[in-house]
Design a protein around this motif. Structure first.
Motif, PDB file in Angstrom:
ATOM      1  N   ILE A  78      36.876  36.121  52.235  1.00 60.47           N
ATOM      2  CA  ILE A  78      38.210  35.540  51.661  1.00 60.47           C
ATOM      3  C   ILE A  78      38.002  35.152  50.480  1.00 60.47           C
ATOM      4  CG2 ILE A  78      38.489  34.947  54.066  1.00 60.47           C
ATOM      5  CD1 ILE A  78      37.802  32.062  53.748  1.00 60.47           C
ATOM      6  N   ALA A  79      36.622  34.866  49.937  1.00 53.63           N
ATOM      7  CA  ALA A  79      36.372  34.304  48.592  1.00 53.63           C
ATOM      8  C   ALA A  79      37.128  34.842  47.511  1.00 53.63           C
ATOM      9  CB  ALA A  79      34.828  34.147  48.233  1.00 53.63           C
ATOM     10  N   GLY A  80      37.872  34.299  46.704  1.00 51.33           N
ATOM     11  CA  GLY A  80      38.822  34.610  45.577  1.00 51.33           C
ATOM     12  C   GLY A  80      39.989  35.667  45.818  1.00 51.33           C
ATOM     13  N   GLN A  81      40.154  35.720  47.326  1.00 53.69           N
ATOM     14  CA  GLN A  81      41.093  36.621  47.605  1.00 53.69           C
ATOM     15  C   GLN A  81      42.682  36.231  47.206  1.00 53.69           C
ATOM     16  OE1 GLN A  81      43.300  36.860  51.663  1.00 53.69           O
ATOM     17  NE2 GLN A  81      41.577  38.431  51.893  1.00 53.69           N
ATOM     18  N   GLY A  82      42.761  34.913  47.105  1.00 51.59           N
ATOM     19  CA  GLY A  82      44.131  34.698  46.479  1.00 51.59           C
ATOM     20  C   GLY A  82      45.148  34.346  47.400  1.00 51.59           C
ATOM     21  N   ASP A  83      45.361  34.937  48.419  1.00 52.63           N
ATOM     22  CA  ASP A  83      46.449  34.942  49.391  1.00 52.63           C
ATOM     23  C   ASP A  83      45.925  33.455  50.429  1.00 52.63           C
ATOM     24  OD1 ASP A  83      48.533  35.209  51.031  1.00 52.63           O
ATOM     25  OD2 ASP A  83      48.022  36.967  51.922  1.00 52.63           O
ATOM     26  N   VAL A  84      46.373  32.605  50.008  1.00 49.28           N
ATOM     27  CA  VAL A  84      45.784  31.352  50.935  1.00 49.28           C
ATOM     28  C   VAL A  84      46.765  31.419  52.079  1.00 49.28           C
ATOM     29  CG1 VAL A  84      46.023  28.781  51.212  1.00 49.28           C
ATOM     30  CG2 VAL A  84      45.293  29.827  49.044  1.00 49.28           C
ATOM     31  N   SER A  85      47.768  31.536  52.127  1.00 47.03           N
ATOM     32  CA  SER A  85      48.902  31.487  53.408  1.00 47.03           C
ATOM     33  C   SER A  85      48.401  32.802  54.182  1.00 47.03           C
ATOM     34  CB  SER A  85      50.417  31.543  52.847  1.00 47.03           C
ATOM     35  OG  SER A  85      50.846  30.371  52.114  1.00 47.03           O
ATOM     36  N   GLY A  86      48.227  33.650  53.956  1.00 48.75           N
ATOM     37  CA  GLY A  86      47.809  34.756  54.508  1.00 48.75           C
ATOM     38  C   GLY A  86      46.567  34.606  55.450  1.00 48.75           C
TER      39      GLY A  86
END
Length: 516
Positions: free
Chosen positions: A364-372
């Protein structure tokens, strides 16, 4: 932060009316979808008084619940604390049902109504609808109908069999509620609407089922006392059985059909609450993070004033405050605080990770899709696995967590791990274990019944770290169980690793078989 107003204020001042509540709800619904993409049941908002909130407290927050003296006791206790100013009331109460029922207090200000709608009607609601434990174990569609049926059935039993008889079996059933759940999924999902319809059919066949079971008792005990026969007996009774109330409902030889139905009602309600006991941190974390994001966006777009936002921040800060260990208010980790902190931390890892985050959370690090990411977490974890997977080293340092080992065989406590490279994983595992249902509740199962002798019921407690049951509590609950069973009951506490017997509790058969 500079705020550019793009929307008219939802309210001005503290007062509100039902039109205001409608505007607030519509605005919160729109923001929750745009900011978090929440998926919820339809909402039903009900405004109640402080007295009605106290009443809801007393009945474990369930509408239409049957009457019991313990609810009155709880009402008197909470009312005394509230009237003396020793404690406040919750601003809201939410029911996991479809539609999702949200109780909001009429004493709340307009700001607080906005907060609790965001928190309960959207945060909790989304979690109820999507988390796998709730999807697996609860029937949001049928719970309200089932509660109405249960209330009516208990009332009818009181009229027909007397208040004392019904109250006694409810007392006993409530004392066994922790041992009244199926902890592993059954073949078919619970359908509470169908349960209500099948009640009459169960009563018509109950005695026949009972006779078929006890007809297997042979006439010659000596030929029955073989290992093969014992195995066949346990297989017939489907032992071991962890759901003690279920076993009693199906096989207790002296219970009347209405008593079996009362046991069934209590265990269905216990099963309804089973997921909630395992998701306190995640559920409150989800709701608190949701209301924080929603309220912040409402302020940013100019829907609530600076004064209203400051009122919200004060309330929010009180909710997520974590008292220190030496504070009189300390009672362990605040689920709102640790849950919200972890949700914020996951959002940070998704958006602005550092090298440590990339090492610990590469997916998840740096993925950007917080809500997902958050919606995936809310749907697929419970407290134990959530803490074991997502408690970060940074949060361990910020919270200054460390692990104390309390070994009864040692003269002093030992600090087993601190917030350093060697201690992060041990601290995370130790904290997650505190939320493991196996550590929270005793593993007690029905293991045998002496059908050809005195009909003794035998239970076994598989201890954790040789931790035994409290003697007085075990004695009282076991005697309750003997009263339901009608014969002698034995509870053996064993070490599951070696099978060694650590302690044995015995409840004698009641002098007068059968309940009042």
């Amino acid at each position: 932060m500079t705020v550019t107003a793009t929307h008219p204020l939802l309210f001005s001042g503290t007062d509100w009316d039902f039109n205001t509540i409608r505007r607030i709800y519509d605005a919160v619904e729109k923001v929750s979808g745009a900011v978090l993409g929440l998926d919820t049941y339809p909402n039903q908002i009900e405004v109640i008084t402080a007295e009605q909130m106290l009443d809801a407290y007393a009945s474990t927050g369930m509408p239409l619940l049957y009457k019991h003296w313990s609810f009155g006791k709880q009402f008197a206790h909470h009312e005394m604390i509230y009237r003396k100013g020793m404690g406040g009331l919750a601003y809201e109460l939410v029911i996991n049902s479809n539609p999702c029922i949200n109780y909001i207090m009429e004493e709340n200000t307009a700001t607080m109504q906005t907060l609790v709608i965001a928190h309960a009607a959207f945060g909790h609601n989304h979690f109820f609808k999507n988390n796998y434990l709730f999807r697996q174990w609860t029937d949001a569609e049928g719970i309200l109908d089932y509660l109405a049926f249960a209330k009516g059935y208990i009332a009818a039993c009181e009229e027909r069999h007397g208040l004392a008889a019904v109250e006694r079996i409810l007392d006993i059933a409530h004392s066994l509620m922790n041992q009244a759940v199926h902890r592993y999924p059954r073949r078919s999902r619970l359908d509470l609407k169908a349960e209500k319809k099948r009640e009459a059919e169960r009563h018509a066949h109950q005695e026949q089922v009972y006779n078929d079971l006890w007809r297997t008792v042979p006439g010659t005990p000596k030929t029955f006392r073989t290992e093969a026969a014992a195995d066949r007996r346990r297989a017939l009774l489907k032992l071991p059985e962890e759901n003690i109330l279920y076993f009693l409902e199906k096989t207790a030889p002296l219970l009347q059909p209405w008593q079996r139905e009362v046991l069934r009602i209590v265990r269905q309600i216990a099963q309804y609450f089973y997921p909630q006991s395992q998701t306190k941190v995640m559920n409150e974390g989800c709701a608190t993070y949701s209301h924080y994001r929603i309220m912040t966006r409402l302020h940013e777009q100019g829907s609530i004033s600076d004064g209203a936002f400051l009122e919200f921040l004060q309330s929010h800060a009180n909710v997520v405050m974590q008292p220190t260990f030496d504070s009189p208010r300390y009672s362990g980790l605040n689920p709102y605080a640790i849950g919200f902190a972890m949700m914020q931390d996951i959002a940070r890892i998704c958006e602005t990770p550092d090298d440590e985050d990339r090492e610990w959370f590469p997916d998840i690090a740096g993925q950007g899709d917080v809500s997902g990411v958050l919606k995936h977490v809310w749907a697929n974890y419970r407290d134990e696995s959530f803490l074991a997977q997502f408690l970060s080293p940074r949060l361990i340092r910020e919270w200054r967590l460390f692990h104390i080992e309390d070994d009864a065989g040692q003269p002093a406590l030992t600090v087993g791990a601190i917030h350093d490279e060697r201690g992060y994983r041990r601290i995370r595992q130790a904290l997650a274990r505190q939320y493991d249902i196996a550590w929270q509740q005793a593993d007690i199962q029905v293991v045998d019944v002496d059908l050809d002798g005195d009909r003794q019921l035998t239970l076994q407690h598989d201890t954790v770290n040789h931790t035994l049951l409290h003697d007085k509590d075990a004695e009282l609950v076991l005697q309750n169980l003997a009263e339901l069973w009608g014969y002698r009951v034995v509870l053996r506490e064993v070490d599951p690793a070696t099978g060694k017997l650590l302690k044995e509790h015995v409840a004698k058969a009641p002098q007068k078989p059968g309940l009042l």
